[in-house]
Design an enzyme around this catalytic site. Structure first.
Site, PDB file in Angstrom:
ATOM      1  N   GLY A 192       0.823  -1.206   0.000  1.00 44.66           N
ATOM      2  CA  GLY A 192       0.000   0.000   0.000  1.00 44.66           C
ATOM      3  C   GLY A 192       0.856   1.254   0.000  1.00 44.66           C
ATOM      4  O   GLY A 192       1.992   1.249  -0.473  1.00 44.66           O
ATOM      5  N   SER A 193       0.306   2.314   0.547  1.00 46.08           N
ATOM      6  CA  SER A 193       0.952   3.624   0.451  1.00 46.08           C
ATOM      7  C   SER A 193       2.127   3.745   1.421  1.00 46.08           C
ATOM      8  O   SER A 193       2.120   3.131   2.496  1.00 46.08           O
ATOM      9  CB  SER A 193      -0.059   4.732   0.750  1.00 46.08           C
ATOM     10  OG  SER A 193      -0.388   4.726   2.129  1.00 46.08           O
ATOM     11  N   GLU A 237       5.603  -3.416   0.934  1.00 45.24           N
ATOM     12  CA  GLU A 237       5.687  -3.068  -0.493  1.00 45.24           C
ATOM     13  C   GLU A 237       4.955  -1.736  -0.653  1.00 45.24           C
ATOM     14  O   GLU A 237       3.732  -1.683  -0.583  1.00 45.24           O
ATOM     15  CB  GLU A 237       5.029  -4.157  -1.349  1.00 45.24           C
ATOM     16  CG  GLU A 237       5.673  -5.527  -1.231  1.00 45.24           C
ATOM     17  CD  GLU A 237       7.051  -5.606  -1.854  1.00 45.24           C
ATOM     18  OE1 GLU A 237       7.388  -4.721  -2.669  1.00 45.24           O
ATOM     19  OE2 GLU A 237       7.801  -6.533  -1.514  1.00 45.24           O
ATOM     20  N   LEU A 238       5.713  -0.664  -0.880  1.00 45.17           N
ATOM     21  CA  LEU A 238       5.139   0.681  -0.794  1.00 45.17           C
ATOM     22  C   LEU A 238       5.109   1.370  -2.156  1.00 45.17           C
ATOM     23  O   LEU A 238       4.755   0.765  -3.148  1.00 45.17           O
ATOM     24  CB  LEU A 238       5.888   1.482   0.274  1.00 45.17           C
ATOM     25  CG  LEU A 238       5.986   0.772   1.641  1.00 45.17           C
ATOM     26  CD1 LEU A 238       6.791   1.596   2.632  1.00 45.17           C
ATOM     27  CD2 LEU A 238       4.612   0.455   2.208  1.00 45.17           C
ATOM     28  N   GLU A 262       3.875   9.421  -6.695  1.00 45.52           N
ATOM     29  CA  GLU A 262       3.317   8.246  -7.365  1.00 45.52           C
ATOM     30  C   GLU A 262       1.947   8.609  -7.919  1.00 45.52           C
ATOM     31  O   GLU A 262       1.024   8.891  -7.169  1.00 45.52           O
ATOM     32  CB  GLU A 262       3.194   7.074  -6.391  1.00 45.52           C
ATOM     33  CG  GLU A 262       2.655   5.820  -7.055  1.00 45.52           C
ATOM     34  CD  GLU A 262       2.693   4.599  -6.151  1.00 45.52           C
ATOM     35  OE1 GLU A 262       2.894   3.487  -6.668  1.00 45.52           O
ATOM     36  OE2 GLU A 262       2.529   4.762  -4.927  1.00 45.52           O
ATOM     37  N   CYS A 319       1.853  -1.014  -9.202  1.00 48.85           N
ATOM     38  CA  CYS A 319       2.965  -0.512  -8.373  1.00 48.85           C
ATOM     39  C   CYS A 319       4.199  -0.198  -9.223  1.00 48.85           C
ATOM     40  O   CYS A 319       4.965   0.702  -8.887  1.00 48.85           O
ATOM     41  CB  CYS A 319       3.321  -1.533  -7.305  1.00 48.85           C
ATOM     42  SG  CYS A 319       1.924  -1.978  -6.267  1.00 48.85           S
TER      43      CYS A 319
END
Length: 480
Positions: free
Chosen positions: A235-236, A255-256, A383, A289
């Site tokens: 996520g963020s 996992e950003l 992003e 992503c």
């Protein structure tokens, strides 16, 4: 239960292998049509703790299960999902507005991910250590074991609601762990569907528990509860950093964010790469992503690339995610559409130029290509998570690498080049978790190590690598 709740559309929690009612339900709407799809149970702290208790009580059941049986359950899940593939793809498209062509691709990958998990379940092993290499080790032998960590708390995003669940659930089961899964609020149906698949596949009750509802409530309980031994989150960056700050000594895999970049060297045949660049930038509405967000093109090819890339983007079909030929549909929410249009407005006030898109059509953001964008613009440095890509001109690979690295993110980057020295230079100097040579940074197969550096996160996914995170190493030493 809510008085106005339609029982036919109500989706309960799944705790200890049973459907469990929640005190409140929230309607779930299609991002594309705004039609109500379901009423989703909203778990509170007590129900979240009940799910953790179920997982904790079943941890020994799955932990003591022989590897071949865990593998069989994962193989069964892959087989059942293969039989129900079209149903699964339709669920993904309905709840996320992912075009059906990409939803089918996601289901195919999810099947592969569970197959890889089944294979890896049979390959979890340690190593022997030559103790006599040390003078104090004579007469001793030693080896390591990998043991299940216990209960895994998994928090998954909306953009790949089935496959990114598989990347957490698959290795957790393979390693002999139980799971409490909190899917994204917009895409809970995929996770509930997979829980049903695993029940039919023979997974013991309590090993996989699915709790839907507000992340602020559920996430906090998962992170703070001592029975949860690892949090795996996609996520963020802001939420991921918050998890990291609260987790203490609890293991985390995060996992950003990303704003993945592609370099195009001067010796490339542009016609041969346009289709891949379109896929990299615009598949799943850019909500990937590792979506290609920044492209740095050598000045000799810049005009040819931008004109052909813009022409290809303008050909993409916008519309209903369930239509066979739709390539771009709605972003995950109206709020996201408003944000991206604001970012586009910011570029219009600068020297940047919009070559394609830049507008919404029937609530769908057209694929947008921006050139000459300043690095400080949001579309470049943050992003974007939308079908927006920035293309800038460079005079060398070295300059391009510096521009790619000038980012707080570092997930994956790609380079198209026929020059071996340039490829080696990029692979050595790009500050990212993965360098993709002669393809877009959006490339991923599910068994590869996947993760980033800087604010792109910590740890790695990919079945073998996730299993390493989800097990503890134990050393055994024998004095002979």
């Amino acid at each position: 239960m809510n008085k106005l709740l339609d029982k036919s559309t109500a989706k309960q929690l799944i705790i200890n292998g049973e459907y469990v009612e929640a005190p409140t339900y929230a309607p779930l709407f299609s991002p594309y049509s705004d039609e109500k799809i379901a009423d989703i149970a909203m778990a509170d702290q007590a129900l979240t703790e009940k799910a953790i208790e179920a997982a904790y009580n079943s941890r020994k059941v799955i932990g003591n299960m022989p590897a071949f049986q865990r593998a069989e359950i994962l193989e069964n899940a892959a087989r059942i999902l293969t039989e129900r593939a079209e149903e699964a793809a339709t669920i993904i498209s309905n709840e996320s507005s992912k075009p059906i062509m990409f939803s089918r691709g996601e289901v195919s990958r999810t099947i592969e991910t569970y197959k890889f998990a089944a294979e890896e379940a049979k390959r979890i092993h340690g190593e022997t250590i030559p103790f006599d290499a040390a003078s104090g080790g004579i007469g001793r032998i030693g080896y390591t074991l990998r043991e299940p960590i216990g209960v895994v708390g998994a928090i998954t995003p909306f953009n790949f609601p089935m496959n990114l669940v598989a990347h957490k659930v698959g290795p957790a089961i393979a390693a002999g762990n139980s799971i409490v899964l909190k899917p994204a609020s917009q895409t809970p149906l995929s996770a509930l569907f997979i829980a049903e698949v695993f029940k039919d596949a023979g997974l013991p009750a309590g090993v996989l528990n699915v709790i839907t509802g507000p992340g602020s409530v559920i996430g906090d309980v998962l992170v703070k509860d001592e029975r949860i031994k690892l949090i795996t989150f996609t996520g963020s960056p802001s939420v991921g950093i918050g998890i990291s700050n609260k987790a203490g000594l609890k293991k985390t895999t995060l996992e950003l964010g990303s704003n993945s970049a592609l370099i195009i060297d001067k010796d490339i045949d542009i016609d041969s790469i346009i289709d891949r660049c379109v896929m990299g930038a615009f598949s799943n509405q850019g909500q990937v992503c590792i979506s290609t967000q920044r492209i740095y093109v050598h000045q000799d090819l810049y005009e040819e690339f931008t004109s052909k890339f813009a022409a290809a983007a303008k050909q993409l079909k916008l519309g209903d995610p369930l239509a066979e030929d739709t390539y771009i549909s709605s972003l995950i929410s109206k709020k996201e559409l408003e944000r991206t249009l604001d970012w586009i407005e910011e570029t219009k006030k600068s020297n940047a130029e919009i070559l394609a898109g830049g507008y919404a059509q029937n609530g769908v953001l057209a694929p947008t290509i921006i050139v000459n964008a300043d690095h400080a613009l949001k579309v470049s440095c943050q992003e974007v998570f939308a079908p927006i890509v920035v293309v800038n001109k460079v005079d060398s690979v070295k300059v391009a690498v510096e521009l790619v690295n000038d980012s707080r993110f570092g997930l994956q980057a790609g380079i198209y080049t026929n020059n071996v020295q340039h490829a080696l230079y990029a692979s050595k100097n790009l500050e990212v978790g993965g360098v993709i040579i002669n393809d877009v940074p959006t490339y991923r197969v599910d068994q590869m190590p996947y993760g980033g550096v800087k604010e792109s996160g910590t740890g790695r996914e990919g079945l073998k690598y996730a299993i390493e995170e989800m097990t503890e190493m134990k050393l055994v030493v024998w004095n002979q």
